[in-house]
Every structure is written in structure tokens, then in C-alpha cells.
Design a protein around this motif. Sequence first.
Motif, PDB file in Angstrom:
ATOM      1  N   ARG A 174       0.857  -1.202  -0.073  1.00 38.93           N
ATOM      2  CA  ARG A 174       0.025  -0.001  -0.016  1.00 38.93           C
ATOM      3  C   ARG A 174       0.696   1.171  -0.243  1.00 38.93           C
ATOM      4  O   ARG A 174       0.543   2.229  -0.747  1.00 38.93           O
ATOM      5  CB  ARG A 174      -0.838  -0.221   1.115  1.00 38.93           C
ATOM      6  CG  ARG A 174      -2.187  -1.057   1.101  1.00 38.93           C
ATOM      7  CD  ARG A 174      -2.986  -0.877   2.417  1.00 38.93           C
ATOM      8  NE  ARG A 174      -3.965  -2.031   2.409  1.00 38.93           N
ATOM      9  CZ  ARG A 174      -5.210  -2.151   1.708  1.00 38.93           C
ATOM     10  NH1 ARG A 174      -5.384  -1.087   0.933  1.00 38.93           N
ATOM     11  NH2 ARG A 174      -5.920  -3.286   1.714  1.00 38.93           N
ATOM     12  N   LYS A 175       2.049   1.208   0.782  1.00 35.33           N
ATOM     13  CA  LYS A 175       2.751   2.470   0.740  1.00 35.33           C
ATOM     14  C   LYS A 175       3.361   2.659  -0.392  1.00 35.33           C
ATOM     15  O   LYS A 175       3.521   3.849  -0.837  1.00 35.33           O
ATOM     16  CB  LYS A 175       4.085   2.065   1.743  1.00 35.33           C
ATOM     17  CG  LYS A 175       4.850   3.284   1.927  1.00 35.33           C
ATOM     18  CD  LYS A 175       6.071   2.861   3.164  1.00 35.33           C
ATOM     19  CE  LYS A 175       6.795   4.027   3.323  1.00 35.33           C
ATOM     20  NZ  LYS A 175       7.979   3.901   4.384  1.00 35.33           N
ATOM     21  N   LEU A 176       3.607   1.633  -1.374  1.00 35.64           N
ATOM     22  CA  LEU A 176       4.271   1.783  -2.597  1.00 35.64           C
ATOM     23  C   LEU A 176       3.278   2.118  -3.631  1.00 35.64           C
ATOM     24  O   LEU A 176       3.612   2.158  -4.893  1.00 35.64           O
ATOM     25  CB  LEU A 176       5.314   0.612  -3.269  1.00 35.64           C
ATOM     26  CG  LEU A 176       6.339   0.364  -2.347  1.00 35.64           C
ATOM     27  CD1 LEU A 176       7.045  -0.931  -2.578  1.00 35.64           C
ATOM     28  CD2 LEU A 176       7.415   1.388  -2.425  1.00 35.64           C
ATOM     29  N   GLY A 177       1.911   2.230  -3.338  1.00 40.75           N
ATOM     30  CA  GLY A 177       0.886   2.425  -4.399  1.00 40.75           C
ATOM     31  C   GLY A 177       0.336   1.421  -4.753  1.00 40.75           C
ATOM     32  O   GLY A 177      -0.454   1.497  -5.954  1.00 40.75           O
ATOM     33  N   GLY A 178       0.523   0.203  -4.552  1.00 39.86           N
ATOM     34  CA  GLY A 178      -0.032  -0.967  -4.835  1.00 39.86           C
ATOM     35  C   GLY A 178      -1.455  -1.310  -4.012  1.00 39.86           C
ATOM     36  O   GLY A 178      -1.486  -0.922  -3.075  1.00 39.86           O
ATOM     37  N   PHE A 179      -2.140  -2.160  -4.575  1.00 44.07           N
ATOM     38  CA  PHE A 179      -3.377  -2.803  -3.728  1.00 44.07           C
ATOM     39  C   PHE A 179      -3.237  -4.293  -3.459  1.00 44.07           C
ATOM     40  O   PHE A 179      -2.627  -5.260  -4.566  1.00 44.07           O
ATOM     41  CB  PHE A 179      -4.692  -2.623  -4.630  1.00 44.07           C
ATOM     42  CG  PHE A 179      -5.774  -3.217  -3.958  1.00 44.07           C
ATOM     43  CD1 PHE A 179      -6.420  -2.654  -2.605  1.00 44.07           C
ATOM     44  CD2 PHE A 179      -6.249  -4.428  -4.365  1.00 44.07           C
ATOM     45  CE1 PHE A 179      -7.345  -3.049  -1.923  1.00 44.07           C
ATOM     46  CE2 PHE A 179      -7.493  -4.917  -3.701  1.00 44.07           C
ATOM     47  CZ  PHE A 179      -8.052  -4.289  -2.635  1.00 44.07           C
ATOM     48  N   PRO A 180      -3.404  -4.969  -2.469  1.00 46.36           N
ATOM     49  CA  PRO A 180      -3.243  -6.259  -2.092  1.00 46.36           C
ATOM     50  C   PRO A 180      -4.188  -7.102  -2.797  1.00 46.36           C
ATOM     51  O   PRO A 180      -5.236  -7.480  -1.918  1.00 46.36           O
ATOM     52  CB  PRO A 180      -2.976  -6.308  -0.624  1.00 46.36           C
ATOM     53  CG  PRO A 180      -3.995  -5.360  -0.251  1.00 46.36           C
ATOM     54  CD  PRO A 180      -3.863  -4.012  -1.269  1.00 46.36           C
ATOM     55  N   SER A 181      -4.252  -7.581  -4.100  1.00 42.22           N
ATOM     56  CA  SER A 181      -5.335  -8.125  -4.539  1.00 42.22           C
ATOM     57  C   SER A 181      -5.621  -9.553  -4.290  1.00 42.22           C
ATOM     58  O   SER A 181      -6.559 -10.147  -4.545  1.00 42.22           O
ATOM     59  CB  SER A 181      -5.071  -7.949  -6.164  1.00 42.22           C
ATOM     60  OG  SER A 181      -3.910  -8.377  -6.624  1.00 42.22           O
TER      61      SER A 181
END
Length: 250
Positions: A49-56
Amino acid sequence: MIEIKSKREIELMREAGKILGEMHNRVGEKIKPGISTGELDEYAEKIMRKLGGFPSMKGLYDFPGCCCISVNEEVIHGIPDRRRILKEGDIVSIDTCTSFHGYNSDATRTWAVGNVSDDAKKIMKVCYDAFWKGAEQAVEGNHLNDICSTIGNYVESQGCGVITDYCGHGIGSEIHMDPEVPNYDLHRKGPKLCAGMVLAVEPMITLGSPEVHTGSNGWSVIPDDGSLSCHYENTILITENGPEILSLVN
């Protein structure tokens, strides 16, 4: 149907892969005796999340975690738990996906926890090498079975078992897409590989029996003989200039 990704989709998947690769690198630095698989799962999600991703992968098929974290004999789908404490000599695989603006990357790493046995070193090396031998075949004009048979034949040549109940897959706007990518010889060519295809290639192997069952928690996949297991995976883009590993950050 096997999708050919557009330039825009490929760029989004590249970003997802960078985030996922960096997350794995950072989580790997945390692995040591005394840490729990639950802590690793929470840290992985925080980094994504910090890097701009979503844990899909979180909640996918009602899975109770962000990552599948499997220890020793668990091949895949281990449930992260703060009560599951890693100890010296364990090996642990972390399998998860990151999405970026709706496009996914999937990767697994298996790590040694402190000093491990020769058997553990062997299976980790065989699994890692099997992936890279398969990846070398992920070139435009080859066929899917060039990847599958290369992986399976190599693993078996090293005296290890190839899991046949589970396989890799295509990936993009969904985590699991066509085609299926088994880790054994299909005895047929399979689809022709074309630039723009994206595959999650993931050898899953054991030191013993390739026969597996689901554990009592309803998720963990375990060899029938309880032998040590390993899993390694990356997301691969087929290009005109050869395979591009999207989920690997040096």
C-alpha cells in the motif's frame, strides 16, 4: 481466451510488478527466527500500500490473508498467523499479488530461515533453477509446452516431485486467466506464444511424493508423504525481444 495486452495494460502491469518485487525484497529482509507468519503478512500489505499497490489476493476466494505463507512441507496456500513462529532451519514461501490501477502481478519467493539443511538448500535451488529454465523458453514463436516440459523434466531429473494438481496461469485484469501453465510435459504443443501475452510461471515441487492433499485448515496443500516443498514464481511478459520478468527488482 488468451489475452494480448495493450501497451497501456503492459505499463500498468510493469508498475504492479515493480511494487511486488520491491515488497518481496523488503519482506525477505524481515525473515528470521522468532518472527511470525502473521507479522510478515501484515508487513507485506503495509509495504504494498505504501508503494501505491493494492493487495489483490486479500480476501480472494475468502482467503484469510494478504499473502499465502507456507512453511516447510506446505507447498502452497499456507494461512498467515501470528501464532505461527518461524524457527531456525525452516523454509518459508510467500506468495501474493499486487494490483496497480486494476492490473496484477503475481510472484512467490521461498526463503531460508537462518541456517537450513542440505535438503532445504537443494529443493530451493532446484525450484529456482526450474523457473529460470522455463522462463528461457518464454519466447515469441515457442509453444506453451516448451515452458511446461522444460520445468517438469528438469525437476524430475534432480530427483524431486512435480506437483500436478496446481499450475501457473495467465494474468492481467484478473489474477487467474487463460492459459493454465502446468509444470510438466503436456505431450502436446499447446498455444503458440505471442508478444503481449503475460504468464505467471510457478514451479511447485517436493523432495518426495508429488501427490498432495488439503490440510485440516481447509487451505494448506501438503504432500501425502509430508516431504519438504518449495515454490518460486514470477510474472513474465512475452516480448519480441524475449521474456521480460515483470515482478523482479534487483
